[in-house]
Design a protein around this motif. Structure first.
Motif, mmCIF file in Angstrom:
data_model
loop_
_atom_site.group_PDB
_atom_site.id
_atom_site.type_symbol
_atom_site.label_atom_id
_atom_site.label_comp_id
_atom_site.label_asym_id
_atom_site.label_seq_id
_atom_site.Cartn_x
_atom_site.Cartn_y
_atom_site.Cartn_z
ATOM 1 N N GLY A 32 6.822 10.119 1.779
ATOM 2 C CA GLY A 32 8.210 9.671 1.687
ATOM 3 C C GLY A 32 9.244 10.662 2.165
ATOM 4 O O GLY A 32 10.407 10.589 1.773
ATOM 5 N N LYS A 33 8.849 11.580 3.032
ATOM 6 C CA LYS A 33 9.800 12.587 3.538
ATOM 7 C C LYS A 33 10.985 11.934 4.248
ATOM 8 O O LYS A 33 12.125 12.320 4.036
ATOM 9 C CB LYS A 33 9.092 13.563 4.479
ATOM 10 C CG LYS A 33 8.027 14.407 3.816
ATOM 11 C CD LYS A 33 7.319 15.312 4.801
ATOM 12 C CE LYS A 33 6.576 14.572 5.876
ATOM 13 N NZ LYS A 33 5.424 13.787 5.444
ATOM 14 N N GLU A 34 10.707 10.934 5.063
ATOM 15 C CA GLU A 34 11.795 10.274 5.788
ATOM 16 C C GLU A 34 12.707 9.500 4.835
ATOM 17 O O GLU A 34 13.924 9.463 5.030
ATOM 18 C CB GLU A 34 11.246 9.354 6.875
ATOM 19 C CG GLU A 34 12.336 8.833 7.790
ATOM 20 C CD GLU A 34 11.799 8.118 9.011
ATOM 21 O OE1 GLU A 34 12.543 7.275 9.553
ATOM 22 O OE2 GLU A 34 10.660 8.383 9.429
ATOM 23 N N LEU A 35 12.150 8.914 3.790
ATOM 24 C CA LEU A 35 12.976 8.228 2.792
ATOM 25 C C LEU A 35 13.914 9.212 2.094
ATOM 26 O O LEU A 35 15.084 8.907 1.851
ATOM 27 C CB LEU A 35 12.103 7.537 1.747
ATOM 28 C CG LEU A 35 11.345 6.299 2.198
ATOM 29 C CD1 LEU A 35 10.400 5.827 1.102
ATOM 30 C CD2 LEU A 35 12.320 5.201 2.574
ATOM 31 N N LEU A 73 15.106 21.294 5.127
ATOM 32 C CA LEU A 73 13.752 21.110 5.647
ATOM 33 C C LEU A 73 12.931 20.422 4.566
ATOM 34 O O LEU A 73 12.789 20.933 3.454
ATOM 35 C CB LEU A 73 13.120 22.453 6.017
ATOM 36 C CG LEU A 73 11.661 22.398 6.478
ATOM 37 C CD1 LEU A 73 11.538 21.570 7.760
ATOM 38 C CD2 LEU A 73 11.129 23.808 6.689
ATOM 39 N N ILE A 74 12.392 19.266 4.878
ATOM 40 C CA ILE A 74 11.597 18.491 3.932
ATOM 41 C C ILE A 74 10.153 18.547 4.398
ATOM 42 O O ILE A 74 9.848 18.151 5.518
ATOM 43 C CB ILE A 74 12.093 17.037 3.854
ATOM 44 C CG1 ILE A 74 13.570 17.017 3.472
ATOM 45 C CG2 ILE A 74 11.255 16.227 2.885
ATOM 46 C CD1 ILE A 74 14.236 15.683 3.670
ATOM 47 N N VAL A 75 9.278 19.044 3.543
ATOM 48 C CA VAL A 75 7.860 19.165 3.905
ATOM 49 C C VAL A 75 7.022 18.374 2.921
ATOM 50 O O VAL A 75 7.411 18.145 1.781
ATOM 51 C CB VAL A 75 7.406 20.645 3.922
ATOM 52 C CG1 VAL A 75 8.126 21.426 5.008
ATOM 53 C CG2 VAL A 75 7.622 21.311 2.579
ATOM 54 N N GLY A 76 5.856 17.955 3.376
ATOM 55 C CA GLY A 76 4.936 17.222 2.518
ATOM 56 C C GLY A 76 3.864 16.549 3.347
ATOM 57 O O GLY A 76 3.959 16.486 4.578
ATOM 58 N N ASP A 77 2.862 16.065 2.668
ATOM 59 C CA ASP A 77 1.771 15.379 3.346
ATOM 60 C C ASP A 77 2.253 14.074 3.964
ATOM 61 O O ASP A 77 3.290 13.527 3.571
ATOM 62 C CB ASP A 77 0.640 15.076 2.364
ATOM 63 C CG ASP A 77 -0.055 16.344 1.879
ATOM 64 O OD1 ASP A 77 -0.023 17.353 2.608
ATOM 65 O OD2 ASP A 77 -0.630 16.314 0.771
ATOM 66 N N THR A 96 12.711 25.771 21.592
ATOM 67 C CA THR A 96 11.923 25.443 22.790
ATOM 68 C C THR A 96 11.619 23.956 22.890
ATOM 69 O O THR A 96 11.105 23.502 23.883
ATOM 70 C CB THR A 96 10.603 26.218 22.803
ATOM 71 O OG1 THR A 96 9.823 25.818 21.674
ATOM 72 C CG2 THR A 96 10.846 27.713 22.776
ATOM 73 N N CYS A 97 11.903 23.196 21.850
ATOM 74 C CA CYS A 97 11.544 21.765 21.849
ATOM 75 C C CYS A 97 12.605 20.930 22.507
ATOM 76 O O CYS A 97 13.761 21.176 22.396
ATOM 77 C CB CYS A 97 11.339 21.286 20.426
ATOM 78 S SG CYS A 97 9.952 22.108 19.638
ATOM 79 N N ALA A 140 15.812 10.268 12.814
ATOM 80 C CA ALA A 140 14.561 10.849 12.312
ATOM 81 C C ALA A 140 13.843 11.509 13.478
ATOM 82 O O ALA A 140 13.675 10.908 14.539
ATOM 83 C CB ALA A 140 13.692 9.761 11.708
ATOM 84 N N LEU A 141 13.440 12.751 13.296
ATOM 85 C CA LEU A 141 12.732 13.499 14.330
ATOM 86 C C LEU A 141 11.329 13.774 13.843
ATOM 87 O O LEU A 141 11.138 14.489 12.847
ATOM 88 C CB LEU A 141 13.459 14.816 14.621
ATOM 89 C CG LEU A 141 12.800 15.746 15.622
ATOM 90 C CD1 LEU A 141 12.756 15.084 16.999
ATOM 91 C CD2 LEU A 141 13.558 17.057 15.696
ATOM 92 N N HIS A 142 10.351 13.187 14.493
ATOM 93 C CA HIS A 142 8.952 13.401 14.146
ATOM 94 C C HIS A 142 8.414 14.505 15.053
ATOM 95 O O HIS A 142 7.986 14.253 16.173
ATOM 96 C CB HIS A 142 8.158 12.104 14.296
ATOM 97 C CG HIS A 142 8.651 11.032 13.383
ATOM 98 N ND1 HIS A 142 8.303 10.989 12.059
ATOM 99 C CD2 HIS A 142 9.499 10.010 13.589
ATOM 100 C CE1 HIS A 142 8.901 9.971 11.491
ATOM 101 N NE2 HIS A 142 9.644 9.354 12.403
ATOM 102 N N THR A 143 8.476 15.740 14.568
ATOM 103 C CA THR A 143 8.138 16.892 15.395
ATOM 104 C C THR A 143 6.665 16.944 15.776
ATOM 105 O O THR A 143 6.312 17.640 16.714
ATOM 106 C CB THR A 143 8.548 18.194 14.695
ATOM 107 O OG1 THR A 143 7.958 18.226 13.388
ATOM 108 C CG2 THR A 143 10.054 18.300 14.584
ATOM 109 N N GLY A 144 5.812 16.227 15.088
ATOM 110 C CA GLY A 144 4.409 16.183 15.468
ATOM 111 C C GLY A 144 4.209 15.551 16.830
ATOM 112 O O GLY A 144 3.188 15.762 17.476
ATOM 113 N N ALA A 145 5.182 14.785 17.291
ATOM 114 C CA ALA A 145 5.095 14.148 18.610
ATOM 115 C C ALA A 145 5.577 15.070 19.728
ATOM 116 O O ALA A 145 5.490 14.717 20.897
ATOM 117 C CB ALA A 145 5.918 12.859 18.614
#
Length: 82
Positions: free
Chosen positions: A34-37, A26-30, A81-82, A55-60
């Motif tokens: 560069g989390k995806e990098l 799990l990569i977290v950050g603002d 649930t996603c 790449a899964l952008h869970t904010g979407a």
């Protein structure tokens, strides 16, 4: 990726260590840090490098928007649930 700072060399070392282990990371950050990098670098150096990187952008994902900012366990509760 290349860098001169000690902090970035520490990131590269963690990428190397994470790539050598068959587990979920799990990569977290603002936003924009560069989390995806980092995720792509881990994937490219892992045993899964021959498989596609997704790449899964869970904010979407609407169900995950409220759970994700809290803590990693919130992500674990949200994922099924996603």
């Amino acid at each position: 990726m290349s860098a001169r700072s000690r902090a970035m060399h520490a990131v590269f070392e963690r990428i190397r260590l994470a790539a050598g282990v068959d587990t979920t990371v799990l990569i977290v950050g603002d936003s924009g840090t560069g989390k995806e990098l980092v995720a792509q670098a881990i994937h490219n150096r892992s045993q899964r490098a021959q498989s596609p990187f997704v790449a899964l952008h869970t904010g979407a994902i609407p169900q995950c928007r409220t759970a994700l900012p809290a803590t990693p366990p919130a992500f674990a509760r949200c994922w099924p649930t996603c």
